[in-house]
Design a protein around this motif. Structure first.
Motif, PDB file in Angstrom:
ATOM      1  N   ALA A  13       0.781  -1.140   0.056  1.00 42.78           N
ATOM      2  CA  ALA A  13       0.071  -0.014   0.110  1.00 42.78           C
ATOM      3  C   ALA A  13       0.884   1.294  -0.106  1.00 42.78           C
ATOM      4  O   ALA A  13       0.622   2.436  -0.539  1.00 42.78           O
ATOM      5  CB  ALA A  13      -0.945  -0.143   1.284  1.00 42.78           C
ATOM      6  N   SER A  14       2.030   1.179   0.476  1.00 47.59           N
ATOM      7  CA  SER A  14       2.895   2.334   0.483  1.00 47.59           C
ATOM      8  C   SER A  14       3.510   2.580  -0.678  1.00 47.59           C
ATOM      9  O   SER A  14       3.574   3.799  -1.142  1.00 47.59           O
ATOM     10  CB  SER A  14       4.128   1.883   1.569  1.00 47.59           C
ATOM     11  OG  SER A  14       3.810   2.005   2.955  1.00 47.59           O
ATOM     12  N   CYS A  15       3.819   1.537  -1.561  1.00 49.30           N
ATOM     13  CA  CYS A  15       4.300   1.381  -3.046  1.00 49.30           C
ATOM     14  C   CYS A  15       3.082   1.983  -3.566  1.00 49.30           C
ATOM     15  O   CYS A  15       3.058   2.891  -4.697  1.00 49.30           O
ATOM     16  CB  CYS A  15       4.481   0.089  -3.398  1.00 49.30           C
ATOM     17  SG  CYS A  15       6.178  -0.236  -2.693  1.00 49.30           S
ATOM     18  N   LEU A  16       1.860   1.814  -3.502  1.00 56.21           N
ATOM     19  CA  LEU A  16       0.640   2.169  -4.196  1.00 56.21           C
ATOM     20  C   LEU A  16       0.442   3.626  -4.016  1.00 56.21           C
ATOM     21  O   LEU A  16       0.449   4.284  -5.011  1.00 56.21           O
ATOM     22  CB  LEU A  16      -0.554   1.409  -3.778  1.00 56.21           C
ATOM     23  CG  LEU A  16      -1.902   2.036  -4.146  1.00 56.21           C
ATOM     24  CD1 LEU A  16      -2.135   1.712  -5.625  1.00 56.21           C
ATOM     25  CD2 LEU A  16      -3.250   1.460  -3.369  1.00 56.21           C
ATOM     26  N   VAL A  17       0.670   4.246  -2.923  1.00 51.03           N
ATOM     27  CA  VAL A  17       0.208   5.578  -2.492  1.00 51.03           C
ATOM     28  C   VAL A  17       1.678   6.448  -3.424  1.00 51.03           C
ATOM     29  O   VAL A  17       1.397   7.525  -4.235  1.00 51.03           O
ATOM     30  CB  VAL A  17       0.524   5.832  -1.224  1.00 51.03           C
ATOM     31  CG1 VAL A  17       0.620   7.514  -0.955  1.00 51.03           C
ATOM     32  CG2 VAL A  17      -0.841   5.592  -0.453  1.00 51.03           C
ATOM     33  N   CYS A  18       2.895   5.994  -3.276  1.00 47.13           N
ATOM     34  CA  CYS A  18       3.976   6.597  -3.938  1.00 47.13           C
ATOM     35  C   CYS A  18       3.474   6.449  -5.501  1.00 47.13           C
ATOM     36  O   CYS A  18       4.081   7.772  -6.212  1.00 47.13           O
ATOM     37  CB  CYS A  18       5.256   6.086  -3.299  1.00 47.13           C
ATOM     38  SG  CYS A  18       5.618   6.325  -1.818  1.00 47.13           S
ATOM     39  N   ILE A  80      11.192  -1.561  -2.637  1.00 50.33           N
ATOM     40  CA  ILE A  80      11.255  -0.012  -2.199  1.00 50.33           C
ATOM     41  C   ILE A  80      12.571   0.665  -2.829  1.00 50.33           C
ATOM     42  O   ILE A  80      12.576   1.694  -3.298  1.00 50.33           O
ATOM     43  CB  ILE A  80      11.239  -0.043  -0.771  1.00 50.33           C
ATOM     44  CG1 ILE A  80       9.800  -0.501  -0.302  1.00 50.33           C
ATOM     45  CG2 ILE A  80      11.769   1.326  -0.203  1.00 50.33           C
ATOM     46  CD1 ILE A  80       9.665  -0.502   1.200  1.00 50.33           C
ATOM     47  N   CYS A  81      13.666  -0.183  -2.908  1.00 45.68           N
ATOM     48  CA  CYS A  81      14.789   0.405  -3.531  1.00 45.68           C
ATOM     49  C   CYS A  81      14.870   0.354  -5.036  1.00 45.68           C
ATOM     50  O   CYS A  81      15.865   1.204  -5.416  1.00 45.68           O
ATOM     51  CB  CYS A  81      16.239  -0.628  -2.784  1.00 45.68           C
ATOM     52  SG  CYS A  81      16.329  -0.209  -1.304  1.00 45.68           S
ATOM     53  N   PHE A  82      14.021  -0.447  -5.854  1.00 43.20           N
ATOM     54  CA  PHE A  82      14.059  -0.625  -7.262  1.00 43.20           C
ATOM     55  C   PHE A  82      13.985   0.851  -7.869  1.00 43.20           C
ATOM     56  O   PHE A  82      14.431   1.252  -8.835  1.00 43.20           O
ATOM     57  CB  PHE A  82      13.523  -1.615  -7.621  1.00 43.20           C
ATOM     58  CG  PHE A  82      13.707  -2.178  -8.880  1.00 43.20           C
ATOM     59  CD1 PHE A  82      14.986  -2.420  -9.605  1.00 43.20           C
ATOM     60  CD2 PHE A  82      12.652  -2.806  -9.855  1.00 43.20           C
ATOM     61  CE1 PHE A  82      15.462  -2.830 -10.779  1.00 43.20           C
ATOM     62  CE2 PHE A  82      12.825  -2.994 -11.092  1.00 43.20           C
ATOM     63  CZ  PHE A  82      14.435  -3.233 -11.497  1.00 43.20           C
ATOM     64  N   PRO A  83      12.570   1.217  -7.555  1.00 46.21           N
ATOM     65  CA  PRO A  83      12.321   2.658  -8.221  1.00 46.21           C
ATOM     66  C   PRO A  83      13.260   3.909  -8.175  1.00 46.21           C
ATOM     67  O   PRO A  83      13.402   4.300  -9.010  1.00 46.21           O
ATOM     68  CB  PRO A  83      10.791   2.867  -7.690  1.00 46.21           C
ATOM     69  CG  PRO A  83      10.205   1.536  -7.100  1.00 46.21           C
ATOM     70  CD  PRO A  83      11.463   0.748  -6.658  1.00 46.21           C
ATOM     71  N   PRO A  84      13.722   3.800  -6.833  1.00 48.12           N
ATOM     72  CA  PRO A  84      14.769   4.951  -6.721  1.00 48.12           C
ATOM     73  C   PRO A  84      15.956   4.441  -7.706  1.00 48.12           C
ATOM     74  O   PRO A  84      16.567   5.502  -8.281  1.00 48.12           O
ATOM     75  CB  PRO A  84      15.194   5.010  -5.358  1.00 48.12           C
ATOM     76  CG  PRO A  84      13.912   4.723  -4.676  1.00 48.12           C
ATOM     77  CD  PRO A  84      13.478   3.542  -5.667  1.00 48.12           C
ATOM     78  N   GLY A  85      16.296   3.370  -7.697  1.00 43.45           N
ATOM     79  CA  GLY A  85      17.198   2.924  -8.589  1.00 43.45           C
ATOM     80  C   GLY A  85      17.026   3.166 -10.074  1.00 43.45           C
ATOM     81  O   GLY A  85      18.164   3.396 -10.707  1.00 43.45           O
ATOM     82  N   ILE A  86      15.935   3.002 -10.426  1.00 39.87           N
ATOM     83  CA  ILE A  86      15.538   3.500 -11.830  1.00 39.87           C
ATOM     84  C   ILE A  86      15.813   4.443 -12.124  1.00 39.87           C
ATOM     85  O   ILE A  86      16.179   5.258 -13.181  1.00 39.87           O
ATOM     86  CB  ILE A  86      14.357   2.731 -12.085  1.00 39.87           C
ATOM     87  CG1 ILE A  86      14.208   1.173 -12.239  1.00 39.87           C
ATOM     88  CG2 ILE A  86      13.832   3.157 -13.548  1.00 39.87           C
ATOM     89  CD1 ILE A  86      12.855   0.558 -12.319  1.00 39.87           C
ATOM     90  N   TYR A  87      15.209   5.586 -11.063  1.00 36.39           N
ATOM     91  CA  TYR A  87      15.260   7.073 -11.398  1.00 36.39           C
ATOM     92  C   TYR A  87      16.776   7.431 -11.505  1.00 36.39           C
ATOM     93  O   TYR A  87      17.309   8.262 -12.184  1.00 36.39           O
ATOM     94  CB  TYR A  87      14.887   7.875  -9.957  1.00 36.39           C
ATOM     95  CG  TYR A  87      15.354   9.067  -9.748  1.00 36.39           C
ATOM     96  CD1 TYR A  87      14.406  10.072 -10.595  1.00 36.39           C
ATOM     97  CD2 TYR A  87      16.549   9.476  -9.096  1.00 36.39           C
ATOM     98  CE1 TYR A  87      14.939  11.608 -10.470  1.00 36.39           C
ATOM     99  CE2 TYR A  87      16.716  10.843  -8.720  1.00 36.39           C
ATOM    100  CZ  TYR A  87      16.072  11.858  -9.594  1.00 36.39           C
ATOM    101  OH  TYR A  87      16.274  13.074  -9.489  1.00 36.39           O
ATOM    102  N   LEU A  88      17.762   6.656 -10.453  1.00 32.89           N
ATOM    103  CA  LEU A  88      19.254   7.133 -10.619  1.00 32.89           C
ATOM    104  C   LEU A  88      19.775   6.787 -12.030  1.00 32.89           C
ATOM    105  O   LEU A  88      20.490   7.598 -12.751  1.00 32.89           O
ATOM    106  CB  LEU A  88      20.003   6.680  -9.311  1.00 32.89           C
ATOM    107  CG  LEU A  88      19.881   7.146  -8.094  1.00 32.89           C
ATOM    108  CD1 LEU A  88      20.355   6.110  -7.092  1.00 32.89           C
ATOM    109  CD2 LEU A  88      20.187   8.517  -8.056  1.00 32.89           C
ATOM    110  N   ALA A  89      19.093   5.659 -12.598  1.00 33.33           N
ATOM    111  CA  ALA A  89      19.638   4.832 -13.682  1.00 33.33           C
ATOM    112  C   ALA A  89      19.110   5.857 -15.005  1.00 33.33           C
ATOM    113  O   ALA A  89      20.253   6.451 -15.872  1.00 33.33           O
ATOM    114  CB  ALA A  89      19.195   3.704 -13.868  1.00 33.33           C
TER     115      ALA A  89
END
Length: 135
Positions: A13-18, A80-89
């Protein structure tokens, strides 16, 4: 009751909101450069973690023991770490976090599959569909 299924659902649900917030922000700005971040937040985070949590709820045997905690930490942590990692990529050409999170996610998915197959081969009890009581 074991709290592992609920932990999966809270993380989902936290991922859903984000994911929804990011999607709305992209829509308002008409800038969809971070669409892969949005998609992975919703798919890996919301959808996959929810299904894992509901599976753990349906077969409580999966939520018992250290492997359940390991499964949660690997799956939720990497989701939780994967989307910020994609952002950095995408934005900074720094793919290391996405690569590591993706590998940990894959390992967690393999663990999940292995545990389900083990449960199947061990003769897990069949679950009857829950009946909704009429009030």
């Amino acid at each position: 009751m074991n709290r592992i299924p609920l932990l999966f659902l809270v993380a989902a649900a936290s991922c859903l909101v984000c994911g929804v917030a990011l999607g709305i922000g992209m829509g308002i700005a008409h800038d969809f450069q971070l669409a892969p971040v949005h998609a992975h937040t919703n798919l890996v985070g919301w959808a996959s973690l929810s299904l894992m949590g509901l599976t753990f709820r349906a077969w409580p045997e999966l939520a018992e023991g250290r492997l359940a905690v390991t499964q949660f930490v690997m799956s939720a942590g990497s989701a939780i770490c994967f989307p910020p990692g994609i952002y950095l990529a995408v934005m900074h050409e720094q793919p290391v976090v996405a690569i590591v999170a993706g590998i940990v996610w894959f390992a967690g998915a393999l663990l999940f599959l292995g545990r389900l197959v083990h449960l199947l081969l061990a003769g897990a009890p069949r679950r009857a569909p829950a009946m909704i009581a009429a009030e």
